[in-house]
Design an enzyme around this catalytic site. Structure first.
Site, PDB file in Angstrom:
ATOM      1  N   TYR A 110      57.479  74.829 -22.578  1.00 18.87           N
ATOM      2  CA  TYR A 110      57.210  75.002 -21.392  1.00 18.87           C
ATOM      3  C   TYR A 110      55.710  74.337 -20.820  1.00 18.87           C
ATOM      4  O   TYR A 110      55.765  73.324 -20.200  1.00 18.87           O
ATOM      5  CB  TYR A 110      56.922  76.459 -20.504  1.00 18.87           C
ATOM      6  CG  TYR A 110      56.880  76.483 -19.214  1.00 18.87           C
ATOM      7  CD1 TYR A 110      57.946  76.217 -18.229  1.00 18.87           C
ATOM      8  CD2 TYR A 110      55.579  76.607 -18.545  1.00 18.87           C
ATOM      9  CE1 TYR A 110      57.888  76.044 -17.014  1.00 18.87           C
ATOM     10  CE2 TYR A 110      55.305  76.576 -17.429  1.00 18.87           C
ATOM     11  CZ  TYR A 110      56.386  76.128 -16.524  1.00 18.87           C
ATOM     12  OH  TYR A 110      56.076  76.153 -15.035  1.00 18.87           O
ATOM     13  N   LYS A 170      64.364  69.851 -38.804  1.00 15.77           N
ATOM     14  CA  LYS A 170      65.221  69.374 -38.143  1.00 15.77           C
ATOM     15  C   LYS A 170      64.716  68.119 -37.197  1.00 15.77           C
ATOM     16  O   LYS A 170      63.895  68.591 -36.214  1.00 15.77           O
ATOM     17  CB  LYS A 170      66.328  70.305 -37.387  1.00 15.77           C
ATOM     18  CG  LYS A 170      67.353  69.466 -36.631  1.00 15.77           C
ATOM     19  CD  LYS A 170      68.371  70.347 -35.668  1.00 15.77           C
ATOM     20  CE  LYS A 170      69.128  69.600 -34.933  1.00 15.77           C
ATOM     21  NZ  LYS A 170      70.051  70.382 -33.987  1.00 15.77           N
TER      22      LYS A 170
END
Length: 300
Positions: A110, A170
C-alpha cells in the site's frame, strides 16, 4: 538437501459460486486436474487467484478445503503476503498449521517509496514472529501490480539473515534480465518465471521453474518443457509454441477474465465465468471473439 521449490506450479484461478464466494469443491477438482496434467504444485491465492479480493477468513477456508480434499500440503504454495504485517503472519501461521511449508509472499504494497530498510524489516519481522524452522518463503516480485519492487540488495540481506527460509522468488515483472541476474548473483536461490513463455529460456539459464497463469490451461505442455528443456527437438518446440500461443490468446482481453472464460468453455462449469468485483467477466461479445481465436494444434 535442496530446499528450493522447482518445477511447474500453477497460479490457480479461483472458481466462484452464485454468491461470488470461492467454490471449494470445484477448486479442489481443478487442483487434482492440474496435478494430473503434470504440475508439481498449486500456487493458490495469488494474483490470478484474485486473492486480494478475498478476506482472510475466505483465504483460510479455501486452503483448508484443498487440504481437506486430499491435496498434499507439500504441493500447495498459498499466497500469504498482504499490507498488514500481523495478517501476513496470521495467514502464514495458518498455512503452517495445515502442514503447508512453502508460501508465496508479496511485499507490503500500500505505502509507496518505502526504503530498503523498511522492506527488509517487513519480511524479517514475519520470519521472526513465526519462528518456524519449516517455513520456506518465495518472494513475489510483481512491481506492475504492487508498485513495490524487491531489490537485489534486499534479497541479499534476507538470504544472509534467513538462508533456510528465503528460498526463492517469483518474478512476474517480465524483465528477463532481472531474472538471469538473480540466478547469477544468488547461488542456490530458486528463480521462478511468472510468465509462461519465459519458462524455457529461464531453465536454460539455470532457473528453477515457473508459477504461471496460463498453466491453468496448458499445464501438460509446461510440464513437458520443464522435463525436456535440454532436448531441443521438434516435440519441445511444439510444446513451447502451444504455451506461447495460449498465453497470447489469454492476453487478448484482461487476463484473469479471459482465462476464466476459456476454462468455463473447457469444463462447462459456469462458476469459472464469475469474478469478484472490482474485476468483471468478459462481455458475451468478447467471449465469442476469444473462443473464435485459433490456436495451434493441441497435443493428442
Amino acid at each position: 538437501m535442496d530446499i528450493r521449490p522447482n518445477g511447474v506450479f500453477c497460479a490457480a484461478l479461483t472458481p466462484l459460486d452464485a454468491d461470488l464466494a470461492p467454490d471449494h469443491a470445484v477448486f479442489a477438482k481443478h487442483c487434482r486436474h492440474l496435478l494430473d496434467e503434470g504440475c508439481d504444485g498449486i500456487a493458490l491465492l495469488g494474483t490470478t487467484g484474485e486473492a486480494n479480493s478475498f478476506s482472510g477468513a475466505e483465504r483460510k477456508a479455501l486452503l483448508e478445503a484443498a487440504v481437506g480434499a486430499g491435496i498434499a500440503p507439500s504441493q500447495l504454495m498459498p499466497g500469504t503476503g498482504v499490507p498488514a504485517l500481523t495478517e501476513t503472519v496470521d495467514l502464514t501461521r495458518h498455512a503452517l498449521s495445515l502442514g503447508v511449508t512453502t508460501v508465496v509472499m508479496l511485499p507490503p504494497f500500500y505505502y509507496k517509496d518505502i526504503t530498503d530498510d523498511g522492506l527488509y524489516a517487513s519480511y524479517s519481522e514475519v520470519v521472526q514472529r513465526l519462528g518456524d524452522p519449516h517455513l520456506k518463503i518465495v518472494l513475489y516480485h510483481i512491481p506492475q501490480m504492487s508498485h513495490q519492487p524487491i531489490p537485489h540488495a534486499v534479497i541479499a540481506r534476507l538470504r544472509a539473515a534467513y538462508p533456510a527460509t528465503i528460498v526463492g522468488i517469483k518474478d512476474s515483472s517480465g524483465d528477463f534480465a532481472n531474472m538471469t541476474a538473480m540466478i547469477e548473483k544468488f547461488e542456490g536461490f530458486a528463480v521462478l518465471a511468472g510468465a509462461d513463455p519465459l519458462l524455457l529460456p529461464l531453465l536454460k539459464k539455470g532457473g528453477a521453474g515457473c508459477i504461471t497463469a496460463t498453466s491453468n490451461l496448458v499445464a501438460r505442455d509446461l510440464a513437458y518443457v520443464f522435463a525436456h528443456f535440454n532436448d531441443g527437438d521438434a516435440a519441445l518446440d511444439a510444446a513451447q509454441q502451444r504455451v506461447v500461443k495460449a498465453r497470447e490468446r489469454a492476453s487478448l482481453f484482461p487476463q484473469i477474465a479471459a482465462l476464466k472464460a476459456l476454462l468455463a468453455q473447457r469444463t462447462g462449469h459456469i462458476g469459472w465465468h464469475r469474478l469478484r468485483p472490482p474485476l468483471v467477466p468478459l462481455s458475451q461479445e468478447n467471449v465469442d471473439q476469444l473462443l473464435a481465436t485459433a490456436l495451434v494444434q493441441e497435443p493428442a
